[in-house]
Motif scaffolding. Structure first.
Motif, PDB file in Angstrom:
ATOM      1  N   TYR A  74       0.860  -1.182   0.000  1.00  0.00           N
ATOM      2  CA  TYR A  74       0.000   0.000   0.000  1.00  0.00           C
ATOM      3  C   TYR A  74       0.897   1.232   0.000  1.00  0.00           C
ATOM      4  O   TYR A  74       1.459   1.612   1.028  1.00  0.00           O
ATOM      5  CB  TYR A  74      -0.906  -0.005   1.232  1.00  0.00           C
ATOM      6  N   PRO A  75       1.051   1.895  -1.190  1.00  0.00           N
ATOM      7  CA  PRO A  75       2.035   2.979  -1.274  1.00  0.00           C
ATOM      8  C   PRO A  75       1.465   4.381  -1.087  1.00  0.00           C
ATOM      9  O   PRO A  75       2.225   5.339  -0.935  1.00  0.00           O
ATOM     10  CB  PRO A  75       2.544   2.829  -2.711  1.00  0.00           C
ATOM     11  N   SER A  76       0.142   4.541  -1.094  1.00  0.00           N
ATOM     12  CA  SER A  76      -0.447   5.885  -1.154  1.00  0.00           C
ATOM     13  C   SER A  76      -0.577   6.537   0.212  1.00  0.00           C
ATOM     14  O   SER A  76      -0.435   5.894   1.252  1.00  0.00           O
ATOM     15  CB  SER A  76      -1.821   5.802  -1.815  1.00  0.00           C
ATOM     16  N   ASP A  77      -0.867   7.841   0.168  1.00  0.00           N
ATOM     17  CA  ASP A  77      -1.204   8.610   1.376  1.00  0.00           C
ATOM     18  C   ASP A  77      -0.137   8.527   2.461  1.00  0.00           C
ATOM     19  O   ASP A  77      -0.423   8.341   3.638  1.00  0.00           O
ATOM     20  CB  ASP A  77      -2.548   8.147   1.948  1.00  0.00           C
ATOM     21  N   GLY A  78       1.121   8.684   2.071  1.00  0.00           N
ATOM     22  CA  GLY A  78       2.204   8.697   3.060  1.00  0.00           C
ATOM     23  C   GLY A  78       2.628   7.342   3.563  1.00  0.00           C
ATOM     24  O   GLY A  78       3.339   7.259   4.563  1.00  0.00           O
ATOM     25  N   TYR A  79       2.214   6.252   2.902  1.00  0.00           N
ATOM     26  CA  TYR A  79       2.614   4.912   3.321  1.00  0.00           C
ATOM     27  C   TYR A  79       3.829   4.413   2.555  1.00  0.00           C
ATOM     28  O   TYR A  79       4.136   3.223   2.558  1.00  0.00           O
ATOM     29  CB  TYR A  79       1.451   3.934   3.143  1.00  0.00           C
ATOM     30  N   SER A  80       4.538   5.316   1.885  1.00  0.00           N
ATOM     31  CA  SER A  80       5.793   4.960   1.226  1.00  0.00           C
ATOM     32  C   SER A  80       6.646   6.216   1.092  1.00  0.00           C
ATOM     33  O   SER A  80       6.133   7.338   1.140  1.00  0.00           O
ATOM     34  CB  SER A  80       5.535   4.361  -0.164  1.00  0.00           C
ATOM     35  N   SER A  81       7.939   6.006   0.902  1.00  0.00           N
ATOM     36  CA  SER A  81       8.838   7.149   0.753  1.00  0.00           C
ATOM     37  C   SER A  81      10.122   6.717   0.059  1.00  0.00           C
ATOM     38  O   SER A  81      10.624   5.607   0.272  1.00  0.00           O
ATOM     39  CB  SER A  81       9.178   7.752   2.118  1.00  0.00           C
ATOM     40  N   PHE A  82      10.623   7.583  -0.819  1.00  0.00           N
ATOM     41  CA  PHE A  82      11.881   7.344  -1.515  1.00  0.00           C
ATOM     42  C   PHE A  82      12.736   8.600  -1.351  1.00  0.00           C
ATOM     43  O   PHE A  82      12.302   9.710  -1.661  1.00  0.00           O
ATOM     44  CB  PHE A  82      11.620   7.063  -2.999  1.00  0.00           C
ATOM     45  N   GLU A  83      13.959   8.422  -0.872  1.00  0.00           N
ATOM     46  CA  GLU A  83      14.880   9.543  -0.706  1.00  0.00           C
ATOM     47  C   GLU A  83      16.249   9.146  -1.243  1.00  0.00           C
ATOM     48  O   GLU A  83      16.746   8.046  -0.970  1.00  0.00           O
ATOM     49  CB  GLU A  83      15.013   9.933   0.770  1.00  0.00           C
ATOM     50  N   SER A  84      16.849  10.035  -2.043  1.00  0.00           N
ATOM     51  CA  SER A  84      18.176   9.776  -2.599  1.00  0.00           C
ATOM     52  C   SER A  84      18.967  11.076  -2.600  1.00  0.00           C
ATOM     53  O   SER A  84      18.470  12.108  -3.053  1.00  0.00           O
ATOM     54  CB  SER A  84      18.061   9.238  -4.037  1.00  0.00           C
ATOM     55  N   ASP A  85      20.179  11.016  -2.087  1.00  0.00           N
ATOM     56  CA  ASP A  85      21.019  12.205  -1.951  1.00  0.00           C
ATOM     57  C   ASP A  85      22.157  12.153  -2.955  1.00  0.00           C
ATOM     58  O   ASP A  85      23.213  11.545  -2.704  1.00  0.00           O
ATOM     59  CB  ASP A  85      21.577  12.291  -0.528  1.00  0.00           C
ATOM     60  N   ALA A  86      21.905  12.823  -4.131  1.00  0.00           N
ATOM     61  CA  ALA A  86      22.938  12.970  -5.151  1.00  0.00           C
ATOM     62  C   ALA A  86      23.621  11.649  -5.472  1.00  0.00           C
ATOM     63  O   ALA A  86      24.824  11.585  -5.680  1.00  0.00           O
ATOM     64  CB  ALA A  86      23.961  14.009  -4.729  1.00  0.00           C
ATOM     65  N   LYS A  87      22.814  10.595  -5.532  1.00  0.00           N
ATOM     66  CA  LYS A  87      23.295   9.268  -5.924  1.00  0.00           C
ATOM     67  C   LYS A  87      24.303   8.668  -4.940  1.00  0.00           C
ATOM     68  O   LYS A  87      24.914   7.641  -5.219  1.00  0.00           O
ATOM     69  CB  LYS A  87      23.924   9.294  -7.316  1.00  0.00           C
ATOM     70  N   GLU A  88      24.474   9.277  -3.799  1.00  0.00           N
ATOM     71  CA  GLU A  88      25.466   8.779  -2.850  1.00  0.00           C
ATOM     72  C   GLU A  88      24.844   7.906  -1.769  1.00  0.00           C
ATOM     73  O   GLU A  88      25.545   7.343  -0.938  1.00  0.00           O
ATOM     74  CB  GLU A  88      26.204   9.960  -2.200  1.00  0.00           C
ATOM     75  N   GLY A  89      23.589   7.822  -1.760  1.00  0.00           N
ATOM     76  CA  GLY A  89      22.930   6.998  -0.758  1.00  0.00           C
ATOM     77  C   GLY A  89      21.458   7.355  -0.683  1.00  0.00           C
ATOM     78  O   GLY A  89      21.015   8.343  -1.259  1.00  0.00           O
ATOM     79  N   GLY A  90      20.709   6.511  -0.013  1.00  0.00           N
ATOM     80  CA  GLY A  90      19.290   6.807   0.097  1.00  0.00           C
ATOM     81  C   GLY A  90      18.539   5.699   0.794  1.00  0.00           C
ATOM     82  O   GLY A  90      19.128   4.731   1.305  1.00  0.00           O
ATOM     83  N   SER A  91      17.242   5.851   0.811  1.00  0.00           N
ATOM     84  CA  SER A  91      16.394   4.844   1.462  1.00  0.00           C
ATOM     85  C   SER A  91      15.050   4.768   0.746  1.00  0.00           C
ATOM     86  O   SER A  91      14.577   5.739   0.157  1.00  0.00           O
ATOM     87  CB  SER A  91      16.189   5.179   2.937  1.00  0.00           C
ATOM     88  N   LEU A  92      14.469   3.587   0.838  1.00  0.00           N
ATOM     89  CA  LEU A  92      13.150   3.334   0.285  1.00  0.00           C
ATOM     90  C   LEU A  92      12.375   2.517   1.319  1.00  0.00           C
ATOM     91  O   LEU A  92      12.881   1.524   1.832  1.00  0.00           O
ATOM     92  CB  LEU A  92      13.262   2.537  -1.020  1.00  0.00           C
TER      93      LEU A  92
END
Length: 338
Positions: free
Chosen positions: A301-319
């Protein structure tokens, strides 16, 4: 042989009873008819009109016992009829945009001083079926992804689309006013979309298709790849996984549950939430196969704040995203450029 002729005579002043009786009866009937008058014809109006039905109403006639109705088509053929004590009648199963004629008679009560009325007639035309009108389509192409959009069509329940891909026709239905096609091969495309009314909506018909053409000029290529750790809430375990970013703004988490060939492909919107339009959807949940025999798939269930993708200039991130009864997460620190 002689024929005998019976001659009946009457003396002056005498009456022949049979003839006299016939004359009396005949004279009596004529007198009764002269006393009876026809009922007034009903005043009929059209009350409700659809593409397949007509409803008529009329004023109540004093002294009436019932009403007889006959509906005739444009050729004078009776298509329906009824006898009713009501002052309204509805006829269904009619043809659209067709003129019908109704005849209504008022019947007098038995033993009254009235006879049946003259016919009251009224013509009425069923409504025409309205064809929906589809506006123009617009398309935005980015890499191997094409986004086709259009204006909402009034009375449309959904939209049917079709296009050719790999020599095969692809068809589908969407309730949205936007269609996203991903991972398209190089070449020219033509997408057609029609507005479709609800199945029970007999007043409207499917619109003619609107079409748009576009070209995919480049193959899908990888922009970067990151290796990180995937953690499953339902399995309560972690393993190494690989994330690839593509030139069409999509991402692939290869072997996301540790099984080669069973990947998670997604996009990311402007709010950092993931999109999973490539998978089966049910009430906002998307089913993604895992390749595991004991745990064949995950409902995300990805909608309404139930998912997040963050990437910092290709140096790292989280999903992370909500999956079944908990949150799954993938984190990476380094990026491998192609």
């Amino acid at each position: 042989m002689k024929t005998k002729i019976l001659k009946i005579t009457a003396k002056a002043g005498q009456c022949f009873l049979p003839i006299l009786l016939f004359a009396v009866l005949l004279g009596g009937c004529s007198d009764d008819d002269a006393l009876q008058t026809p009922l007034a014809p009903p005043h009929v109006t059209t009350d409700h009109v659809t593409v397949s039905s007509l409803t008529f109403t009329w004023d109540k006639v004093e002294g009436v016992s019932s009403y007889s109705c006959e509906l005739k088509d444009p050729y004078g053929e009776v298509v329906d009829g009824t006898v009713t004590v009501s002052t309204t009648a509805t006829f269904t199963g009619l043809q659209p945009n067709t003129t019908y004629t109704l005849e209504v008679y008022a019947y007098a009560a038995v033993g009254s001083d009235n006879t049946t009325s003259q016919a009251a007639t009224l013509t009425a035309t069923t409504a025409a079926v309205v064809t929906l009108k589809m506006g123009g389509l617009t398309v935005e192409v980015k890499g191997t992804t094409a986004v086709i959009s259009w204006e909402e069509v009034e009375h449309a329940e959904n939209y049917a689309y079709t296009y050719m891909a790999g020599g095969e026709e692809v068809t589908g239905i969407t309730e949205e006013t936007e269609l996203t096609l991903r991972q398209l091969a190089q070449g020219d495309y033509r997408v057609s979309v029609s507005a479709v009314p609800a199945e029970a909506d007999e007043a409207h018909a499917v619109s003619p298709a609107a079409s748009v053409t576009f070209t995919i000029a480049q193959e899908k290529t990888a922009l970067w790849t990151a290796t990180g750790t995937y953690t499953s809430a339902v399995l309560n375990s972690s393993w190494e996984a690989r994330l690839t970013a593509w030139n069409d703004d999509s991402y692939t988490l290869s072997g996301w549950y540790g099984v080669e060939g069973h990947d998670l492909t997604f996009t990311v919107n402007g709010n950092g939430e993931i999109g999973l339009s490539d998978y089966e959807e049910d009430g906002g949940y998307f089913y993604v196969p895992t390749g595991l025999s004991e745990y064949a798939g995950v409902w995300i269930y990805p909608s309404d704040g139930y998912s997040s993708f963050e990437s910092d200039a290709k140096e790292g991130g989280s999903l992370w995203f909500y999956a079944d009864d908990g949150y799954d997460q993938f984190v990476w620190e380094a990026v491998s450029l192609p």
